[in-house]
Design an enzyme around this catalytic site. Sequence first.
Site, PDB file in Angstrom:
ATOM      1  N   ASP A   1      44.600  37.691  45.320  1.00  9.40           N
ATOM      2  CA  ASP A   1      45.335  38.743  45.553  1.00  9.40           C
ATOM      3  C   ASP A   1      47.016  38.353  45.261  1.00  9.40           C
ATOM      4  O   ASP A   1      47.897  38.473  45.911  1.00  9.40           O
ATOM      5  CB  ASP A   1      45.399  39.343  46.911  1.00  9.40           C
ATOM      6  CG  ASP A   1      43.959  39.689  47.353  1.00  9.40           C
ATOM      7  OD1 ASP A   1      43.176  39.938  46.639  1.00  9.40           O
ATOM      8  OD2 ASP A   1      43.990  39.620  48.629  1.00  9.40           O
TER       9      ASP A   1
ATOM     10  N   GLU B 149      40.443  49.552  44.234  1.00  8.37           N
ATOM     11  CA  GLU B 149      41.363  49.124  45.132  1.00  8.37           C
ATOM     12  C   GLU B 149      42.386  48.531  44.283  1.00  8.37           C
ATOM     13  O   GLU B 149      42.505  48.485  43.074  1.00  8.37           O
ATOM     14  CB  GLU B 149      41.009  48.337  46.182  1.00  8.37           C
ATOM     15  CG  GLU B 149      40.175  47.121  45.597  1.00  8.37           C
ATOM     16  CD  GLU B 149      39.408  46.003  46.612  1.00  8.37           C
ATOM     17  OE1 GLU B 149      39.359  46.512  47.779  1.00  8.37           O
ATOM     18  OE2 GLU B 149      39.040  45.276  46.307  1.00  8.37           O
TER      19      GLU B 149
END
Length: 328
Positions: free
Chosen positions: A38, A211
């Site tokens: 991420d 997401e």
Amino acid sequence: MRTCIAFALALLAASAVAQEHRPHGRRTFTTDTVMVHDPVMAFDGGVYHLFSTGDGLQHATSADRRTWTVHGEPVLGDIPAWTHDSVPGFRHHVWAPDVIRYRGRWWLAYSCSTFGKRTSAIGLASAGSLAVGTEWRDEGPLVCSREERDNWNAIDPAFIIDEEGQPWLTFGSFWGGIQLVRLDSTMHVAAGEKPRTIARRKTTGRANPIEAPFIFRHGGYFYLFVSWDYCCRGMESTYCVAVGRSRSVAGPYLDRDGRDMLDGGGTLVIEGDKKEFEAAGHSAAYRFDGEDLFICHGYSIPMKGASILVQRQMEWTPDGWPVLREAE
């Protein structure tokens, strides 16, 4: 609306012991292959800063985006106590940050959650600098979600400043899909505002594998990048990135074929090539030194599924859609 703000402020006022110190106990080292999950990036004072998921968040720095120094000291050496009360089971493994400079200050959003649950919180911190060792000031929660109350999950935050200088936050993972909410000048949710859905794969249920939103402005459009399918499974991961665009930050976001991302639309940007990466996702995009840069993490096949930083120059088709240049 400042979801769960009142609770957090009351908690902080009631207790002088509002943080848990995190001794890092990790070494600092230099590498040309950064293991990240991420990732987001920023440029400050001639240095590139790479933030990513980790114990108190991982921080790496580079002068050229080729050789990185991964710092042993976590970004959040002190984890605010409100995070533990808001998210049962959460301790120090902080997910999916974002960082932006706004009105002369750096703002850091980060995710507090446990895997597969939607009782989660997005925290906010601020600092005057991104320098290693900077003490980030706790600004409380940005938004919280509850299993029994919300059909969306408060993780994977990303800031965007619109053409009028107005800050927004996009976030979300599975369940009801990708959310967007307007912020105020303190980078908290503006009074009276509630999250609105701007992208999803399915209309109901957790099996809605979308997401990690990120919005990037280019050529009069806002481009919404999202990750589809499944991360965090090493060589079994199926992550990929899709995009849509809108003239307005609030949407609607349409893909290259005119499909609304609210109805499952999205144009593929990157997926696993089955040679270098099994899968790739959780992306961000920036303009550095006159060029547009796309980053994400990829599950490396040569490294048996380890998650590493992927960087690609981003070019644009004549009709304004992003295309990633092959790695040199």
